[in-house]
Scaffold this active site. Structure first.
Site, PDB file in Angstrom:
ATOM      1  N   ARG A  73       0.856  -1.056   0.153  1.00 32.96           N
ATOM      2  CA  ARG A  73      -0.214   0.023   0.092  1.00 32.96           C
ATOM      3  C   ARG A  73       0.854   1.153   0.093  1.00 32.96           C
ATOM      4  O   ARG A  73       1.450   1.339   0.841  1.00 32.96           O
ATOM      5  CB  ARG A  73      -0.872  -0.076   1.337  1.00 32.96           C
ATOM      6  CG  ARG A  73      -1.899   1.182   1.270  1.00 32.96           C
ATOM      7  CD  ARG A  73      -2.792   0.876   2.403  1.00 32.96           C
ATOM      8  NE  ARG A  73      -3.921   2.068   2.423  1.00 32.96           N
ATOM      9  CZ  ARG A  73      -3.804   3.380   2.710  1.00 32.96           C
ATOM     10  NH1 ARG A  73      -2.456   3.678   3.526  1.00 32.96           N
ATOM     11  NH2 ARG A  73      -4.781   4.237   2.613  1.00 32.96           N
ATOM     12  N   SER A 116     -12.686  -3.785   0.130  1.00 33.58           N
ATOM     13  CA  SER A 116     -13.300  -3.109   1.453  1.00 33.58           C
ATOM     14  C   SER A 116     -14.721  -3.023   1.577  1.00 33.58           C
ATOM     15  O   SER A 116     -15.292  -2.613   0.584  1.00 33.58           O
ATOM     16  CB  SER A 116     -12.569  -1.699   1.353  1.00 33.58           C
ATOM     17  OG  SER A 116     -11.036  -1.863   1.431  1.00 33.58           O
ATOM     18  N   LYS A 131      -5.977   4.797   9.777  1.00 33.41           N
ATOM     19  CA  LYS A 131      -7.339   5.515   9.204  1.00 33.41           C
ATOM     20  C   LYS A 131      -8.226   5.688  10.372  1.00 33.41           C
ATOM     21  O   LYS A 131      -9.315   5.048  10.924  1.00 33.41           O
ATOM     22  CB  LYS A 131      -8.137   4.473   8.087  1.00 33.41           C
ATOM     23  CG  LYS A 131      -7.405   4.329   7.130  1.00 33.41           C
ATOM     24  CD  LYS A 131      -8.424   3.386   6.209  1.00 33.41           C
ATOM     25  CE  LYS A 131      -7.571   3.405   4.560  1.00 33.41           C
ATOM     26  NZ  LYS A 131      -8.505   2.697   3.493  1.00 33.41           N
TER      27      LYS A 131
END
Length: 207
Positions: free
Chosen positions: A39, A108, A138
């Site tokens: 990522r 997701s 997050k």
């Protein structure tokens, strides 16, 4: 048929230089991570290609799956095992067509079982729910109840938990029925990444 995503699923954080990224990823894999997701939101195409290619090589050495976050083209280019897509990151069905029937395509699904149903219908091979715990990566993510994993099992889904997971709380997620736990800070910010990975991976061998 895509392989199932199970056990420890390590997810790289943004912003690590090559040496640190490869060292920590190697430690996570040596500690028992069965899947590694790359990522990186930097937008630096050269860096992303270089790092993804090396991480793919490391995963091959350790017999782990290699997944690219959000970038089907990069996944295809480096020969990744698959891609993970968020709500705004591309079309699941198109990714399936491009990467093939045996590719891992993750989706997701946040805190919503209906998103999981739609993702599975579109061709996703696993669904991810989170944040299951408060997450530094997050901080504004919706809170996903652990009851989602029983609902996902009823759908026959391969289900991954993400968000705030660390060695001291992961057992709760495993007991709730998650097939895999996706971990960022709990490995990459740990004092000993390999030891953290071993502790997390060990929860699955013990059940």
């Amino acid at each position: 048929m895509p392989p199932r995503v199970e056990g420890l699923y390590a997810v790289t954080p943004d912003g690590l230089d090559d040496a640190r990224l490869f060292a920590l990823a190697g430690a996570a894999l040596a500690g028992g991570a069965q899947t590694l997701q790359y990522r990186d939101k930097s937008g630096d195409a050269e860096r992303r290609l270089r790092q993804a290619a090396e991480l793919r090589r490391l995963c091959r050495v350790h017999g782990a799956l290699f997944i690219v976050n959000d970038d089907v083209e990069l996944a295809e280019r480096v020969g990744a095992d698959g891609v993970h897509l968020g709500r705004d990151d591309g079309d699941i069905a198109a990714a399936r067509v491009r990467l093939g029937a045996d590719a891992v395509v993750g989706a997701s699904c946040y805190d919503r079982i209906e998103l999981a149903r739609a993702a599975l219908a579109a061709g996703a091979s696993y669904v991810a729910f989170g944040a299951v715990f408060p997450s530094r990566t997050k901080p504004n993510a919706a809170a996903a109840p652990l009851a989602l994993f029983a609902e996902a099992a009823a759908l026959g889904a391969n289900a991954v938990a993400i968000g705030g997971i660390a060695p001291d709380n992961a057992a709760r997620v495993v007991e709730a029925g998650a097939d895999a736990v996706a971990v960022v800070g709990g490995i990459f910010e740990a004092a000993d990444a390999a030891a953290a990975a071993r502790a997390l991976a060990g929860l699955f061998t013990a059940r």
